[in-house]
Motif scaffolding. Structure first.
Motif, PDB file in Angstrom:
ATOM      1  N   GLU A  77       0.727   2.825 -28.469  1.00  0.00           N
ATOM      2  CA  GLU A  77       1.730   3.877 -28.276  1.00  0.00           C
ATOM      3  C   GLU A  77       2.895   3.412 -27.402  1.00  0.00           C
ATOM      4  O   GLU A  77       3.773   4.205 -27.080  1.00  0.00           O
ATOM      5  N   ASN A  78       2.871   2.139 -27.001  1.00  0.00           N
ATOM      6  CA  ASN A  78       3.904   1.558 -26.137  1.00  0.00           C
ATOM      7  C   ASN A  78       4.047   2.333 -24.829  1.00  0.00           C
ATOM      8  O   ASN A  78       5.155   2.620 -24.363  1.00  0.00           O
ATOM      9  N   ILE A  79       2.891   2.648 -24.224  1.00  0.00           N
ATOM     10  CA  ILE A  79       2.858   3.376 -22.958  1.00  0.00           C
ATOM     11  C   ILE A  79       2.440   2.405 -21.854  1.00  0.00           C
ATOM     12  O   ILE A  79       1.356   1.824 -21.920  1.00  0.00           O
ATOM     13  N   PRO A  80       3.269   2.193 -20.837  1.00  0.00           N
ATOM     14  CA  PRO A  80       2.871   1.341 -19.712  1.00  0.00           C
ATOM     15  C   PRO A  80       1.627   1.914 -19.036  1.00  0.00           C
ATOM     16  O   PRO A  80       1.522   3.130 -18.842  1.00  0.00           O
ATOM     17  N   ALA A  81       0.688   1.032 -18.692  1.00  0.00           N
ATOM     18  CA  ALA A  81      -0.556   1.498 -18.082  1.00  0.00           C
ATOM     19  C   ALA A  81      -0.882   0.668 -16.851  1.00  0.00           C
ATOM     20  O   ALA A  81      -0.623  -0.532 -16.798  1.00  0.00           O
ATOM     21  N   MET A  82      -1.444   1.339 -15.848  1.00  0.00           N
ATOM     22  CA  MET A  82      -1.874   0.663 -14.622  1.00  0.00           C
ATOM     23  C   MET A  82      -3.374   0.800 -14.467  1.00  0.00           C
ATOM     24  O   MET A  82      -3.915   1.920 -14.484  1.00  0.00           O
ATOM     25  N   LEU A  83      -4.073  -0.321 -14.328  1.00  0.00           N
ATOM     26  CA  LEU A  83      -5.512  -0.329 -14.087  1.00  0.00           C
ATOM     27  C   LEU A  83      -5.770  -0.434 -12.591  1.00  0.00           C
ATOM     28  O   LEU A  83      -5.268  -1.352 -11.931  1.00  0.00           O
ATOM     29  N   ILE A  84      -6.543   0.492 -12.045  1.00  0.00           N
ATOM     30  CA  ILE A  84      -6.954   0.402 -10.648  1.00  0.00           C
ATOM     31  C   ILE A  84      -8.251  -0.391 -10.615  1.00  0.00           C
ATOM     32  O   ILE A  84      -9.292   0.049 -11.087  1.00  0.00           O
ATOM     33  N   SER A  85      -8.161  -1.611 -10.085  1.00  0.00           N
ATOM     34  CA  SER A  85      -9.284  -2.545 -10.077  1.00  0.00           C
ATOM     35  C   SER A  85      -9.751  -2.774  -8.636  1.00  0.00           C
ATOM     36  O   SER A  85      -9.411  -2.002  -7.738  1.00  0.00           O
ATOM     37  N   ASP A 107     -22.745  -8.574 -12.126  1.00  0.00           N
ATOM     38  CA  ASP A 107     -22.504  -7.769 -13.314  1.00  0.00           C
ATOM     39  C   ASP A 107     -21.279  -6.877 -13.107  1.00  0.00           C
ATOM     40  O   ASP A 107     -20.470  -6.698 -14.016  1.00  0.00           O
ATOM     41  N   PHE A 108     -21.144  -6.348 -11.900  1.00  0.00           N
ATOM     42  CA  PHE A 108     -19.978  -5.513 -11.577  1.00  0.00           C
ATOM     43  C   PHE A 108     -18.690  -6.324 -11.701  1.00  0.00           C
ATOM     44  O   PHE A 108     -17.705  -5.881 -12.281  1.00  0.00           O
ATOM     45  N   GLY A 109     -18.718  -7.560 -11.178  1.00  0.00           N
ATOM     46  CA  GLY A 109     -17.557  -8.430 -11.272  1.00  0.00           C
ATOM     47  C   GLY A 109     -17.213  -8.774 -12.709  1.00  0.00           C
ATOM     48  O   GLY A 109     -16.043  -8.825 -13.094  1.00  0.00           O
ATOM     49  N   LEU A 110     -18.228  -8.989 -13.536  1.00  0.00           N
ATOM     50  CA  LEU A 110     -17.998  -9.304 -14.949  1.00  0.00           C
ATOM     51  C   LEU A 110     -17.319  -8.144 -15.674  1.00  0.00           C
ATOM     52  O   LEU A 110     -16.427  -8.344 -16.502  1.00  0.00           O
ATOM     53  N   LYS A 111     -17.754  -6.922 -15.363  1.00  0.00           N
ATOM     54  CA  LYS A 111     -17.151  -5.757 -16.010  1.00  0.00           C
ATOM     55  C   LYS A 111     -15.730  -5.531 -15.522  1.00  0.00           C
ATOM     56  O   LYS A 111     -14.845  -5.157 -16.306  1.00  0.00           O
ATOM     57  N   LEU A 112     -15.497  -5.775 -14.225  1.00  0.00           N
ATOM     58  CA  LEU A 112     -14.136  -5.689 -13.709  1.00  0.00           C
ATOM     59  C   LEU A 112     -13.244  -6.721 -14.396  1.00  0.00           C
ATOM     60  O   LEU A 112     -12.111  -6.431 -14.795  1.00  0.00           O
ATOM     61  N   CYS A 113     -13.771  -7.945 -14.539  1.00  0.00           N
ATOM     62  CA  CYS A 113     -13.017  -9.012 -15.185  1.00  0.00           C
ATOM     63  C   CYS A 113     -12.705  -8.644 -16.637  1.00  0.00           C
ATOM     64  O   CYS A 113     -11.594  -8.884 -17.128  1.00  0.00           O
ATOM     65  N   ARG A 114     -13.673  -8.062 -17.321  1.00  0.00           N
ATOM     66  CA  ARG A 114     -13.462  -7.636 -18.707  1.00  0.00           C
ATOM     67  C   ARG A 114     -12.362  -6.581 -18.797  1.00  0.00           C
ATOM     68  O   ARG A 114     -11.514  -6.618 -19.691  1.00  0.00           O
ATOM     69  N   GLU A 116      -9.878  -6.136 -16.597  1.00  0.00           N
ATOM     70  CA  GLU A 116      -8.597  -6.768 -16.296  1.00  0.00           C
ATOM     71  C   GLU A 116      -8.098  -7.608 -17.478  1.00  0.00           C
ATOM     72  O   GLU A 116      -6.903  -7.627 -17.779  1.00  0.00           O
ATOM     73  N   ASN A 117      -9.015  -8.307 -18.148  1.00  0.00           N
ATOM     74  CA  ASN A 117      -8.620  -9.115 -19.304  1.00  0.00           C
ATOM     75  C   ASN A 117      -8.067  -8.236 -20.424  1.00  0.00           C
ATOM     76  O   ASN A 117      -7.132  -8.633 -21.127  1.00  0.00           O
ATOM     77  N   ALA A 118      -8.652  -7.052 -20.586  1.00  0.00           N
ATOM     78  CA  ALA A 118      -8.161  -6.133 -21.620  1.00  0.00           C
ATOM     79  C   ALA A 118      -6.730  -5.721 -21.317  1.00  0.00           C
ATOM     80  O   ALA A 118      -5.881  -5.665 -22.219  1.00  0.00           O
ATOM     81  N   PHE A 119      -6.435  -5.434 -20.052  1.00  0.00           N
ATOM     82  CA  PHE A 119      -5.077  -5.057 -19.674  1.00  0.00           C
ATOM     83  C   PHE A 119      -4.132  -6.259 -19.727  1.00  0.00           C
ATOM     84  O   PHE A 119      -2.960  -6.119 -20.067  1.00  0.00           O
ATOM     85  N   ALA A 123       0.102  -7.879 -21.115  1.00  0.00           N
ATOM     86  CA  ALA A 123       0.666  -8.056 -19.776  1.00  0.00           C
ATOM     87  C   ALA A 123       2.114  -7.588 -19.679  1.00  0.00           C
ATOM     88  O   ALA A 123       2.555  -7.135 -18.619  1.00  0.00           O
ATOM     89  N   GLU A 124       2.852  -7.702 -20.792  1.00  0.00           N
ATOM     90  CA  GLU A 124       4.265  -7.309 -20.740  1.00  0.00           C
ATOM     91  C   GLU A 124       4.432  -5.806 -20.568  1.00  0.00           C
ATOM     92  O   GLU A 124       5.518  -5.321 -20.271  1.00  0.00           O
ATOM     93  N   ASN A 125       3.318  -5.047 -20.714  1.00  0.00           N
ATOM     94  CA  ASN A 125       3.404  -3.591 -20.658  1.00  0.00           C
ATOM     95  C   ASN A 125       2.544  -2.976 -19.555  1.00  0.00           C
ATOM     96  O   ASN A 125       2.617  -1.774 -19.332  1.00  0.00           O
ATOM     97  N   ASN A 126       1.745  -3.815 -18.861  1.00  0.00           N
ATOM     98  CA  ASN A 126       0.719  -3.259 -17.979  1.00  0.00           C
ATOM     99  C   ASN A 126       0.782  -3.784 -16.548  1.00  0.00           C
ATOM    100  O   ASN A 126       1.382  -4.822 -16.259  1.00  0.00           O
ATOM    101  N   PHE A 127       0.104  -3.030 -15.671  1.00  0.00           N
ATOM    102  CA  PHE A 127      -0.040  -3.385 -14.257  1.00  0.00           C
ATOM    103  C   PHE A 127      -1.531  -3.411 -13.923  1.00  0.00           C
ATOM    104  O   PHE A 127      -2.315  -2.630 -14.469  1.00  0.00           O
TER     105      PHE A 127
END
Length: 263
Positions: A77-85, A107-114, A116-119, A123-127
């Motif tokens: 949808e071309n909506i900028p998104a911010m992930l709180i990590s 396991d918690f770190g792996l899920k956080l990494c996953r 962040e990788n999704a966002f 990268a040109e649209n996300n924080f």
């Protein structure tokens, strides 16, 4: 400006929602949106048409992987998104820079990494905003300041770690900085912490000092003793904030003073 905030009903999400409204923006809550279902996420975005989205709801191991749906649907949808990590994304100890590439150790770190990788795929649209281990001022039984205050009502002496060094952040300051970054529009990974470092011992000492200065008699006779446990905590390097031309947060002592005053 209309901003969707997942998890706006509690914790850090509530702080972000308040900060946005304080600045005159409209906040759209997710109302328990099923993050497992990409179609539901897509429908939510199409129906509400937010100018941006802040994803706060996944700060638990059970939900972190759902960030992939948020990232993909916002990109569509071309909506900028911010992930709180979190700084625990790589399970690192010592200084953690925005470009840290250490492998996750939990396991918690792996899920956080996953998440962040999704966002980062968009990268040109996300924080991505990483918070430290010590976050306070959100309220609730798990808030560290509330825990110290409640514990001091039943015992007047604490022995706390004086060697592991951490970064910390007042939740209201984290929300203010996060919204500043969103409005600035410069995409990337940012670290969010009040200036300076603390141990659990120094944090507790300062908490009770501020409570006494504020006139709370219940805490006049509370004592905190140091305990040398060894080890290294996680501290955040917040260079990206200054490079983006955004004013960094003030000291953790000043932030704690404001937190106690507001409570």
């Amino acid at each position: 400006m209309t901003v969707a905030v997942t998890g706006a009903d509690s914790g850090i999400g509530k702080c972000f929602a308040y900060e946005l409204m304080r600045r005159g923006h409209e906040v759209i809550e997710d109302d328990g949106l099923n993050l497992k279902d990409p179609a539901a996420v897509s429908h939510f975005l199409k129906r509400n048409k937010p100018a941006a989205l802040i994803h706060c709801r996944d700060m638990s191991p059970e939900l972190l992987s759902y960030s992939e749906n948020i990232a993909e649907c916002c990109a569509a949808e071309n909506i900028p998104a911010m992930l709180i990590s979190s700084c625990e994304v790589f399970g690192a100890v010592g200084d953690l820079s925005e470009k840290c590439l250490r492998m996750p150790k939990s396991d918690f770190g792996l899920k956080l990494c996953r998440s962040e990788n999704a966002f980062s795929k968009y990268a040109e649209n996300n924080f991505i905003l990483r918070l430290p281990q010590i976050i306070y001022g959100q309220g609730g039984d798990n808030d560290i300041v509330c825990r110290l205050m409640n514990s001091a009502k039943v015992r007047k002496k604490f022995t706390l770690n004086c060697t592991c060094i951490y970064s910390s952040v007042y939740a209201a300051d984290a929300a203010e900085l996060g919204v500043d970054i969103l409005m600035k529009g410069k995409r990337g990974i940012y670290h969010c912490a009040n200036a300076g470092e603390c141990t659990m011992f120094s944090f507790a000492c300062e908490t009770f000092r501020q409570l006494r200065l504020a006139g709370h008699e219940d805490y006049f006779d509370v004592a905190v003793d140091p305990f040398d446990s060894g080890g290294i905590g996680i501290t955040l390097n917040c260079e990206a904030v200054e490079k983006a031309g955004i004013e960094p947060l003030d000291s953790w002592q000043n932030a704690l003073k404001r937190c106690v005053k507001n409570m």
